[in-house]
Design a protein around this motif. Structure first.
Motif, PDB file in Angstrom:
ATOM      1  N   HIS A 217       0.835  -1.206   0.000  1.00  0.00           N
ATOM      2  CA  HIS A 217       0.000   0.000   0.000  1.00  0.00           C
ATOM      3  C   HIS A 217       0.870   1.256   0.000  1.00  0.00           C
ATOM      4  N   ILE A 218       1.928   1.253   0.805  1.00  0.00           N
ATOM      5  CA  ILE A 218       2.799   2.434   0.873  1.00  0.00           C
ATOM      6  C   ILE A 218       3.500   2.669  -0.459  1.00  0.00           C
ATOM      7  N   ILE A 219       4.029   1.611  -1.055  1.00  0.00           N
ATOM      8  CA  ILE A 219       4.735   1.753  -2.331  1.00  0.00           C
ATOM      9  C   ILE A 219       3.785   2.222  -3.425  1.00  0.00           C
ATOM     10  N   ASN A 220       2.589   1.664  -3.481  1.00  0.00           N
ATOM     11  CA  ASN A 220       1.622   2.084  -4.503  1.00  0.00           C
ATOM     12  C   ASN A 220       1.225   3.546  -4.327  1.00  0.00           C
ATOM     13  N   GLU A 221       0.998   3.965  -3.075  1.00  0.00           N
ATOM     14  CA  GLU A 221       0.634   5.357  -2.839  1.00  0.00           C
ATOM     15  C   GLU A 221       1.817   6.282  -3.140  1.00  0.00           C
ATOM     16  N   ALA A 222       3.031   5.851  -2.794  1.00  0.00           N
ATOM     17  CA  ALA A 222       4.225   6.639  -3.096  1.00  0.00           C
ATOM     18  C   ALA A 222       4.388   6.814  -4.602  1.00  0.00           C
ATOM     19  N   LYS A 223       4.128   5.750  -5.353  1.00  0.00           N
ATOM     20  CA  LYS A 223       4.223   5.834  -6.810  1.00  0.00           C
ATOM     21  C   LYS A 223       3.209   6.830  -7.362  1.00  0.00           C
ATOM     22  N   ARG A 224       2.012   6.844  -6.797  1.00  0.00           N
ATOM     23  CA  ARG A 224       1.003   7.797  -7.260  1.00  0.00           C
ATOM     24  C   ARG A 224       1.470   9.230  -7.011  1.00  0.00           C
ATOM     25  N   LEU A 225       2.022   9.474  -5.829  1.00  0.00           N
ATOM     26  CA  LEU A 225       2.500  10.814  -5.508  1.00  0.00           C
ATOM     27  C   LEU A 225       3.658  11.224  -6.412  1.00  0.00           C
ATOM     28  N   LEU A 226       4.541  10.273  -6.705  1.00  0.00           N
ATOM     29  CA  LEU A 226       5.676  10.563  -7.581  1.00  0.00           C
ATOM     30  C   LEU A 226       5.232  10.811  -9.018  1.00  0.00           C
ATOM     31  N   LEU A 227       4.221  10.076  -9.438  1.00  0.00           N
ATOM     32  CA  LEU A 227       3.791  10.130 -10.834  1.00  0.00           C
ATOM     33  C   LEU A 227       2.822  11.272 -11.113  1.00  0.00           C
ATOM     34  N   TYR A 228       1.896  11.530 -10.179  1.00  0.00           N
ATOM     35  CA  TYR A 228       0.809  12.455 -10.462  1.00  0.00           C
ATOM     36  C   TYR A 228       0.900  13.798  -9.718  1.00  0.00           C
ATOM     37  N   THR A 229       1.908  13.984  -8.881  1.00  0.00           N
ATOM     38  CA  THR A 229       2.069  15.252  -8.165  1.00  0.00           C
ATOM     39  C   THR A 229       3.532  15.679  -8.220  1.00  0.00           C
ATOM     40  N   ASP A 230       3.796  16.892  -7.761  1.00  0.00           N
ATOM     41  CA  ASP A 230       5.178  17.350  -7.683  1.00  0.00           C
ATOM     42  C   ASP A 230       5.678  17.355  -6.234  1.00  0.00           C
ATOM     43  N   THR A 259      15.252   3.819  -7.302  1.00  0.00           N
ATOM     44  CA  THR A 259      15.016   4.912  -6.362  1.00  0.00           C
ATOM     45  C   THR A 259      13.760   5.665  -6.733  1.00  0.00           C
ATOM     46  N   PRO A 260      13.169   6.408  -5.772  1.00  0.00           N
ATOM     47  CA  PRO A 260      12.002   7.227  -6.118  1.00  0.00           C
ATOM     48  C   PRO A 260      12.292   8.212  -7.256  1.00  0.00           C
ATOM     49  N   LYS A 261      13.479   8.810  -7.249  1.00  0.00           N
ATOM     50  CA  LYS A 261      13.830   9.761  -8.299  1.00  0.00           C
ATOM     51  C   LYS A 261      13.872   9.087  -9.658  1.00  0.00           C
ATOM     52  N   ALA A 262      14.466   7.880  -9.704  1.00  0.00           N
ATOM     53  CA  ALA A 262      14.549   7.139 -10.981  1.00  0.00           C
ATOM     54  C   ALA A 262      13.161   6.773 -11.476  1.00  0.00           C
ATOM     55  N   PHE A 263      12.283   6.375 -10.551  1.00  0.00           N
ATOM     56  CA  PHE A 263      10.904   6.038 -10.941  1.00  0.00           C
ATOM     57  C   PHE A 263      10.205   7.262 -11.533  1.00  0.00           C
ATOM     58  N   ARG A 264      10.363   8.408 -10.880  1.00  0.00           N
ATOM     59  CA  ARG A 264       9.702   9.634 -11.352  1.00  0.00           C
ATOM     60  C   ARG A 264      10.216  10.043 -12.720  1.00  0.00           C
ATOM     61  N   LEU A 265      11.514   9.979 -12.928  1.00  0.00           N
ATOM     62  CA  LEU A 265      12.098  10.378 -14.201  1.00  0.00           C
ATOM     63  C   LEU A 265      11.712   9.401 -15.316  1.00  0.00           C
ATOM     64  N   GLN A 266      11.688   8.115 -14.984  1.00  0.00           N
ATOM     65  CA  GLN A 266      11.354   7.090 -15.964  1.00  0.00           C
ATOM     66  C   GLN A 266       9.907   7.211 -16.421  1.00  0.00           C
ATOM     67  N   SER A 267       9.042   7.612 -15.483  1.00  0.00           N
ATOM     68  CA  SER A 267       7.604   7.684 -15.783  1.00  0.00           C
ATOM     69  C   SER A 267       7.248   8.974 -16.480  1.00  0.00           C
TER      70      SER A 267
END
Length: 267
Positions: A217-230, A259-267
């Motif tokens: 749940h935490i990882i999925n919510e973190a991904k949403r924040l990384l992907l859909y917000t700044d 890393t969270p940064k890599a996920f955000r940049l990749q997406s």
């Protein structure tokens, strides 16, 4: 500046369950979520894609989509859609005394999409639910609908494992939490049991530890924040109760291998 994900409410009324035909004018929508209900979308016609969180699902009817309240989704439809949308509020589940129905709802919420090989009866049940107002009848129709949907996947189990009511309550707490905390003991306290007993129950019901279920749940919510917000990585770490951003980065990388940064940049 932090940008929040748009929240839509299509329930319209105080009804705990609402079914309506899929709106034909829907083609493309912005990423959004529905904070107050679980959504089941059946499509018998249409083409394009449905994006749920960070994954694209091609629209190849007949099929059904399940969208949980915390998930972000949007549509990119390229041809005339036909089907139904079912909106299920938490209050319906709370009011129902049908334990097996609650298990079916929980099992359905584990899926994002189910392709359908037999859909004639399913479509009839959606149609019957459109105008049904009697709660007991609605319970029966919904139970039949979910059973027919889930029998087309081998993952369906409607047995009653040990303390599954607590397990369902744990999952419900995580799904409806406005601010997830990386602390199993916190949720065990809310459920009035020990962390050890909660872990035992999770292993018996899902073959996972309580912390592993919380991490999903935490990882999925973190991904949403990384992907859909700044929202910054430091702010996300604070949101989930991590002592510092480096701890959160290690946690995120443990479960995603990036890393969270890599996920955000990749997406």
């Amino acid at each position: 500046m932090t940008v929040t994900v748009k929240v839509k409410d299509k329930s319209g009324t105080s009804a705990l369950l609402k079914v309506a035909p899929f709106r034909k004018e829907i083609r493309k929508t912005e990423p959004h979520k529905h904070n107050s209900y679980f959504e089941i979308i059946y499509l018998s016609e249409g083409a394009g894609k449905h994006v749920i969180d960070y994954k694209d699902y091609p629209i190849k009817p007949p099929l059904v989509f399940f969208v949980r309240k915390e998930q972000v989704h949007h549509w990119d439809i390229t041809s005339n859609p036909k089907g139904y949308v079912l909106i299920l509020k938490k209050g319906f589940v709370s009011e129902s005394l049908d334990y097996e129905l609650k298990q079916l709802i929980s099992k359905a919420s584990e899926h994002n999409v189910l392709p359908l090989s037999h859909h004639e009866k399913i479509e009839k049940l959606f149609a019957l639910l459109v105008d049904e107002a009697n709660f007991t009848v609605t319970e029966g129709l919904l139970k039949a609908l979910l059973a027919l949907l889930l029998e087309q996947t081998p993952t369906l189990k409607v047995s009653a494992p040990v303390s599954s009511d607590i397990f369902l309550s744990y999952k419900d707490l995580l799904s409806h939490s406005s601010r997830l905390q990386n602390n199993v003991a916190h949720y065990a306290h809310l459920l009035n049991i020990s962390p050890q007993n909660l872990n035992f129950i999770c292993r018996k019901n899902a073959n996972q530890t309580a912390s592993a279920i919380l991490a999903e749940h935490i990882i999925n919510e973190a991904k949403r924040l990384l992907l859909y917000t700044d929202t910054t990585i430091a702010e996300i770490a604070f949101t989930f109760g991590f002592s510092d951003s480096s701890h959160f980065i290690k946690y995120f990388k443990k479960y995603t291998e990036q890393t969270p940064k890599a996920f955000r940049l990749q997406s």
